[in-house]
Every structure is written in C-alpha cells, then in structure tokens.
Design an enzyme around this catalytic site. Structure first.
Site, PDB file in Angstrom:
ATOM      1  N   HIS A   1       0.793  -1.478  -0.140  1.00  0.00           N
ATOM      2  CA  HIS A   1      -0.073   0.011  -0.177  1.00  0.00           C
ATOM      3  C   HIS A   1       0.815   1.385   0.112  1.00  0.00           C
ATOM      4  CE1 HIS A   1      -3.796   2.466   1.546  1.00  0.00           C
ATOM      5  NE2 HIS A   1      -2.625   3.109   1.526  1.00  0.00           N
ATOM      6  N   GLU A   2       1.722   1.261   0.834  1.00  0.00           N
ATOM      7  CA  GLU A   2       2.591   2.538   1.173  1.00  0.00           C
ATOM      8  C   GLU A   2       3.665   2.575  -0.255  1.00  0.00           C
ATOM      9  OE1 GLU A   2       2.086   4.631   3.010  1.00  0.00           O
ATOM     10  OE2 GLU A   2       0.783   3.227   4.380  1.00  0.00           O
TER      11      GLU A   2
HETATM   12 NI    NI Z   1      -2.542   5.401   2.106  1.00  0.00          NI
END
Ligand code: NI
Length: 185
Positions: free
Chosen positions: A145-146
């Site tokens: 996600h990051e």
């Molecule tokens: Ni985010």
C-alpha cells in the site's frame, strides 16, 4: 519537527511518480522522516508515504505488524516504524489475497483490496544501511500500500469490486455480513 497536512484523494500530489532520493543520509531526508513519523503518529496511521505530505520523494514509513526487526519491546509506544528509502517490492509467489484497507488520504472509507500474500522488499534506512526483508500477510499488505503511493496509486485503484468500498461507519455491517461465511457454524 512538524505535523504536516495530509493530501486527500483528488490532490495531484498523490498521482505523481515520486523521485528517487539521491542521498538517503542528507539532513533534509532525516527531517522528512521525522516529520513523517510524527504526522503518522498524530493521525494514528499504520503507514505514510512522502507524497501524502506533498513531498515527491521515494520515502515510506510504516509499522510492520509482525516480525518488525526494530521492534524490541512489548510496549507499542516504543515500537519503531520501518523507514524505507527508494524501496522496491518483489512478489515471492503468484498468490493474492483480499483484505480491508484504509488510507489517511482517503479518510472515512475502507475497501477490500487484492495484494500479493508474500513479498520481499528492499530499501535504504536513513543511516544508509540496506533493509532486505521477506514479509507476508498484513505486513506485506501495508508495504505494498505504501509503496503504491510512490507511483501515484491509491488503494481504490487496485480494487476489483467497488461494492466493497464502504464508509467506516457502515463497515460493521459488511463484516457482520461476511462472518457467517468464514465461521464454521
Ligand atoms: Ni495510504
């Protein structure tokens, strides 16, 4: 050090490809990392990427939910987040899994997102040391996600079923609905 404003979905800062950091040990990168950790803690987030605070650099911070090498005590207040500069991610298998995600740039919503179950990530720490870890489950999900933020990708763009994009206030209904399927009753 400072708590910085977090860009929200729709802001162009979130859609750009962030630039590689030339010198991970530069003082401005150290300051950036401190500000990101402070901002993440203030917002009670699990992770944050530099583009979310309007800095187009390839830097992410996140709490690895399991097996964090920097986690030395049982007290969550003392857990140090993982900092990755110029990270890369390599899937370790083709296996994908759906899981619920939220994002500080998409406040108030949650969505069910497919991610690689098992990955290897590499990057540099602010002291120039190389971080090279295998991760699975939630740890792998948070890292993916990051790192997506560094390529201008927000989690809804990864979703395959937008009926699974819900308000946090309604989330309990979706979970309740899903539970009989997963529980053996
Ligand atoms: Ni985010």
């Amino acid at each position: 050090m400072a708590i910085l404003k977090i860009a929200r979905m729709g802001h162009p800062a979130l859609r750009r490809r962030a630039e590689e950091v030339a010198d991970p040990e530069a003082p401005e990168i150290r300051r950036l990392v401190h500000d990101m950790i402070e901002t993440m803690a203030d917002a009670q987030g699990l992770g944050l990427a530099a583009p979310q605070i309007h800095i187009p650099k390839r830097v992410v911070v996140f709490h690895a939910p399991d097996g964090d090498a920097d986690r030395k005590t049982g007290d969550p207040e003392e857990w140090k987040p993982t900092v990755l500069i110029n990270p890369t991610i390599e899937p370790l298998s083709d296996e994908m899994a759906y899981g619920w995600e939220g994002c500080l740039s998409v406040p108030g919503l949650r969505g069910e997102v497919p991610r690689h179950v098992s990955i290897r990530y590499r990057g540099l720490a602010p002291d120039g040391r190389t971080i090279d870890r295998a991760a699975s489950g939630l740890h792998a999900r948070v890292a993916q996600h990051e790192c997506d933020h560094l390529d201008g990708i927000l989690y809804p763009m990864r979703m395959t079923d937008l009926s699974r994009l819900v308000f946090e206030s309604e989330f309990h209904r979706v979970v309740e609905e899903a539970e009989p399927e997963t529980a053996d009753v």
